[in-house]
Design a protein around this motif. Structure first.
Motif, PDB file in Angstrom:
ATOM      1  N   GLY A  97       0.778  -1.226   0.000  1.00 31.85           N
ATOM      2  CA  GLY A  97       0.000   0.000   0.000  1.00 31.85           C
ATOM      3  C   GLY A  97       0.810   1.275   0.000  1.00 31.85           C
ATOM      4  O   GLY A  97       0.325   2.326   0.438  1.00 31.85           O
ATOM      5  N   VAL A  98       2.046   1.226  -0.503  1.00 36.45           N
ATOM      6  CA  VAL A  98       2.904   2.412  -0.540  1.00 36.45           C
ATOM      7  C   VAL A  98       3.437   2.610  -1.961  1.00 36.45           C
ATOM      8  O   VAL A  98       3.435   1.692  -2.770  1.00 36.45           O
ATOM      9  N   PRO A  99       3.911   3.828  -2.286  1.00 38.75           N
ATOM     10  CA  PRO A  99       4.461   4.091  -3.618  1.00 38.75           C
ATOM     11  C   PRO A  99       5.695   3.247  -3.927  1.00 38.75           C
ATOM     12  O   PRO A  99       6.350   2.711  -3.018  1.00 38.75           O
ATOM     13  N   GLN A 100       6.027   3.165  -5.205  1.00 42.02           N
ATOM     14  CA  GLN A 100       7.135   2.336  -5.648  1.00 42.02           C
ATOM     15  C   GLN A 100       8.462   2.752  -5.037  1.00 42.02           C
ATOM     16  O   GLN A 100       9.262   1.916  -4.629  1.00 42.02           O
ATOM     17  N   MET A 101       8.715   4.045  -4.957  1.00 41.35           N
ATOM     18  CA  MET A 101      10.000   4.478  -4.439  1.00 41.35           C
ATOM     19  C   MET A 101      10.128   4.257  -2.939  1.00 41.35           C
ATOM     20  O   MET A 101      11.241   4.173  -2.411  1.00 41.35           O
ATOM     21  N   VAL A 102       9.009   4.154  -2.230  1.00 40.09           N
ATOM     22  CA  VAL A 102       9.073   3.770  -0.817  1.00 40.09           C
ATOM     23  C   VAL A 102       9.482   2.308  -0.710  1.00 40.09           C
ATOM     24  O   VAL A 102      10.293   1.932   0.150  1.00 40.09           O
ATOM     25  N   LEU A 103       8.958   1.467  -1.582  1.00 37.99           N
ATOM     26  CA  LEU A 103       9.355   0.059  -1.614  1.00 37.99           C
ATOM     27  C   LEU A 103      10.858  -0.079  -1.883  1.00 37.99           C
ATOM     28  O   LEU A 103      11.486  -1.038  -1.452  1.00 37.99           O
ATOM     29  N   GLY A 104      11.430   0.887  -2.591  1.00 33.40           N
ATOM     30  CA  GLY A 104      12.854   0.852  -2.882  1.00 33.40           C
ATOM     31  C   GLY A 104      13.729   0.928  -1.641  1.00 33.40           C
ATOM     32  O   GLY A 104      14.899   0.545  -1.673  1.00 33.40           O
ATOM     33  N   ARG A 105      13.163   1.403  -0.534  1.00 33.75           N
ATOM     34  CA  ARG A 105      13.937   1.486   0.700  1.00 33.75           C
ATOM     35  C   ARG A 105      14.368   0.105   1.192  1.00 33.75           C
ATOM     36  O   ARG A 105      15.361  -0.019   1.899  1.00 33.75           O
ATOM     37  N   ILE A 106      13.629  -0.921   0.826  1.00 30.71           N
ATOM     38  CA  ILE A 106      13.987  -2.278   1.238  1.00 30.71           C
ATOM     39  C   ILE A 106      15.341  -2.660   0.650  1.00 30.71           C
ATOM     40  O   ILE A 106      16.214  -3.179   1.338  1.00 30.71           O
ATOM     41  N   ALA A 107      15.526  -2.394  -0.629  1.00 28.85           N
ATOM     42  CA  ALA A 107      16.753  -2.797  -1.321  1.00 28.85           C
ATOM     43  C   ALA A 107      17.912  -1.836  -1.113  1.00 28.85           C
ATOM     44  O   ALA A 107      19.075  -2.245  -1.124  1.00 28.85           O
ATOM     45  N   PHE A 108      17.614  -0.534  -0.908  1.00 26.71           N
ATOM     46  CA  PHE A 108      18.684   0.467  -0.846  1.00 26.71           C
ATOM     47  C   PHE A 108      18.919   1.033   0.543  1.00 26.71           C
ATOM     48  O   PHE A 108      19.894   1.750   0.756  1.00 26.71           O
ATOM     49  N   GLY A 109      18.030   0.728   1.482  1.00 23.79           N
ATOM     50  CA  GLY A 109      18.129   1.340   2.793  1.00 23.79           C
ATOM     51  C   GLY A 109      17.397   2.670   2.799  1.00 23.79           C
ATOM     52  O   GLY A 109      17.121   3.252   1.746  1.00 23.79           O
ATOM     53  N   PHE A 110      17.075   3.163   3.981  1.00 17.35           N
ATOM     54  CA  PHE A 110      16.282   4.389   4.088  1.00 17.35           C
ATOM     55  C   PHE A 110      17.023   5.574   3.464  1.00 17.35           C
ATOM     56  O   PHE A 110      16.453   6.320   2.665  1.00 17.35           O
ATOM     57  N   ARG A 111      18.286   5.750   3.800  1.00 13.11           N
ATOM     58  CA  ARG A 111      19.045   6.884   3.260  1.00 13.11           C
ATOM     59  C   ARG A 111      19.634   6.575   1.887  1.00 13.11           C
ATOM     60  O   ARG A 111      19.714   7.455   1.039  1.00 13.11           O
ATOM     61  N   GLY A 112      20.042   5.342   1.659  1.00 11.50           N
ATOM     62  CA  GLY A 112      20.587   4.979   0.360  1.00 11.50           C
ATOM     63  C   GLY A 112      19.573   5.113  -0.751  1.00 11.50           C
ATOM     64  O   GLY A 112      19.927   5.333  -1.918  1.00 11.50           O
TER      65      GLY A 112
END
Length: 466
Positions: A97-112
């Motif tokens: 239920g979140v945008p795609q770029m929020v899902l990206g935090r899983i693979a890159f880390g919150f700051r990455g």
């Protein structure tokens, strides 16, 4: 007008169309979820039924030196790859239920994740917005003879208003404009193909031109990948993931491929060109159909850009910049509309060349980003409950994803980029290879990330929430 604040629990937005979508990138409340996978067919077909799609087929023949059949094969490969990855990413939206770029935090880390989110935000909210605004303005100018700048202002204002209201109005526009665009472009395609002579262009681009076309078409279609979950996150969790991926990928593939074929075919007809690329294209059509096509091009540009502004604003909020206002997403959308307008205005004089370069640059960063996202998604399959807490955990770090992404991006550009402003080491030595940046970037980033995660498997397992 309705303005509400979503906590992720209380339903206040639901399926209201003429209402400002509240909040920003928070998880969609369960009671707010609505819709069916079928809607993704027009969500992704409508924004590609426009001249920017056609023009890529034109470039395949006019700029990359391919004949029609070579162009058609390159288009199918590039669009096919981009549509498959789009399907895979879209299927994750209903769960989290979140945008795609929020899902990206899983693979890159919150700051990455800030780097790809920033690239996405600029690409969508400024770059693509400007590209499509220019094509819409040229079409409206050819249709009405109004000054191009005035046409640009009209197109931009309409786009910003729709994006300001948010998800439901965006989806409604894509739905109701779809049959109009589909009918007009279907008739246009029949006329263009009836006049085309595929054998009239010999094709001198060779393997270099072929790979440039694959890269550009991939950049165009996969350019939608960072938007994928933005338009599936409101779907109920009970929907079929297979249906979500199927309709999202199919809508994208059919619309881009058919219209790029039309653009390539139009270059085999011949005729006198003009300073207005849309005018040149519609010169092959009967007057009544030319007018209808110009109107469809304008409406299609709006269909593309409301997604660009909306998703660009979501990506900006993913950077972690806190805006203490209820309309934060809507306000960011207006700002991006203003910046995109200025860029579009400055780019009116050299739209064709700028578009060619922009498409290849998009593929440069999309490919390594995709490789990391997809490898991570595969490695974490079946662990949805474990990764959900990472989405908004500022302590979550994944240096492997960020490092693999940057390595693939930098190495592939330095060695293989083939742009007017910069030519990589390999194209300098072997010009015939064209531009392999997007392929090399994906291979490097995907391989590095898989190796990093394997080496850190035990350590990563200890960090996962139980």
């Amino acid at each position: 007008m309705s303005v509400t604040k979503s906590t992720g629990q209380d339903a206040e937005y639901g399926d209201k169309v003429v209402a400002v979508e509240p909040g920003g990138i928070e998880p969609v409340a369960v009671a707010d979820k609505h819709g069916k996978p079928l809607q993704l067919l027009w969500t992704w077909a409508s924004p590609n039924l426009e001249f920017a799609t056609i023009f890529l087929g034109v470039l395949a023949v006019s700029a990359f030196g391919l004949n029609f059949w070579q162009a058609a094969l390159a288009i199918v490969i590039g669009n096919g790859l981009g549509s498959l990855t789009h399907a895979a990413l879209s299927a994750r939206g209903p769960d989290h239920g979140v945008p795609q770029m929020v899902l990206g935090r899983i693979a890159f880390g919150f700051r990455g994740n800030a780097l790809p989110a920033a690239l996405m935000s600029l690409m969508a909210g400024v770059g693509w917005f400007a590209v499509n605004s220019v094509s819409g303005a040229f079409a409206l100018n050819a249709l009405t003879d109004l000054p191009v700048l005035l046409c640009l202002i009209i197109v931009v204002v309409v786009q910003v208003v729709i994006a300001f209201f948010g998800h439901n109005l965006v989806q409604a526009y894509e739905k109701y404009i779809f049959p109009v665009l589909a009918i007009v472009f279907a008739v246009t395609a029949v006329v263009i193909f009836s006049k085309a002579d595929p054998g009239s262009v010999s094709g001198t681009g060779g393997i270099g031109g072929f790979l440039l076309t694959v890269g550009a078409t991939f950049g165009y279609t996969a350019g939608w990948n960072p938007y994928a979950a933005d338009y599936t996150r409101y779907l109920p969790r009970s929907v079929s993931r297979r249906a979500v991926g199927l309709y999202a990928g199919l809508g994208l593939f059919l619309s881009t491929t058919i219209l790029m074929f039309v653009g390539a075919a139009s270059m085999t007809i011949g005729g006198t060109g003009t300073d207005n690329p849309t005018g040149t294209f519609t010169a092959h059509l009967p007057a009544f159909l030319a007018a209808a096509t110009l109107l469809a091009v304008t409406l299609g540009a709006v269909a593309a850009d409301v997604l660009n502004i909306y998703s660009g604003a979501l990506a900006f909020l993913t950077l972690g910049i806190k805006l203490p206002i209820a309309w934060r997403r809507a306000v960011v959308a207006v700002v991006y509309g203003a910046v995109g307008f200025v860029l579009a205005w400055l780019g009116l004089s050299d739209a064709g060349h700028a578009y060619e370069s922009f498409l290849l640059v998009v593929s440069y960063w999309i490919s390594p980003w995709l490789a990391v996202i997809l490898v991570d998604q595969y490695l974490r399959r079946g662990t949805q409950a474990q990764v959900a807490p990472l989405l908004f955990d500022s302590r979550h770090s994944n240096w492997a994803g960020f490092t693999a992404f940057v390595a693939g991006l930098v190495i592939s550009i330095v060695l293989f980029a083939n742009q007017t402003l910069y030519v990589g080491l390999v194209p300098k030595l072997v010009p015939q290879v064209g531009d392999l940046t997007f392929i090399v970037g994906a291979l490097i980033s995907g391989t590095l990330y898989a190796l990093f995660k394997r080496a850190l498997l035990k350590r990563s397992a200890l960090k996962q929430p139980r």
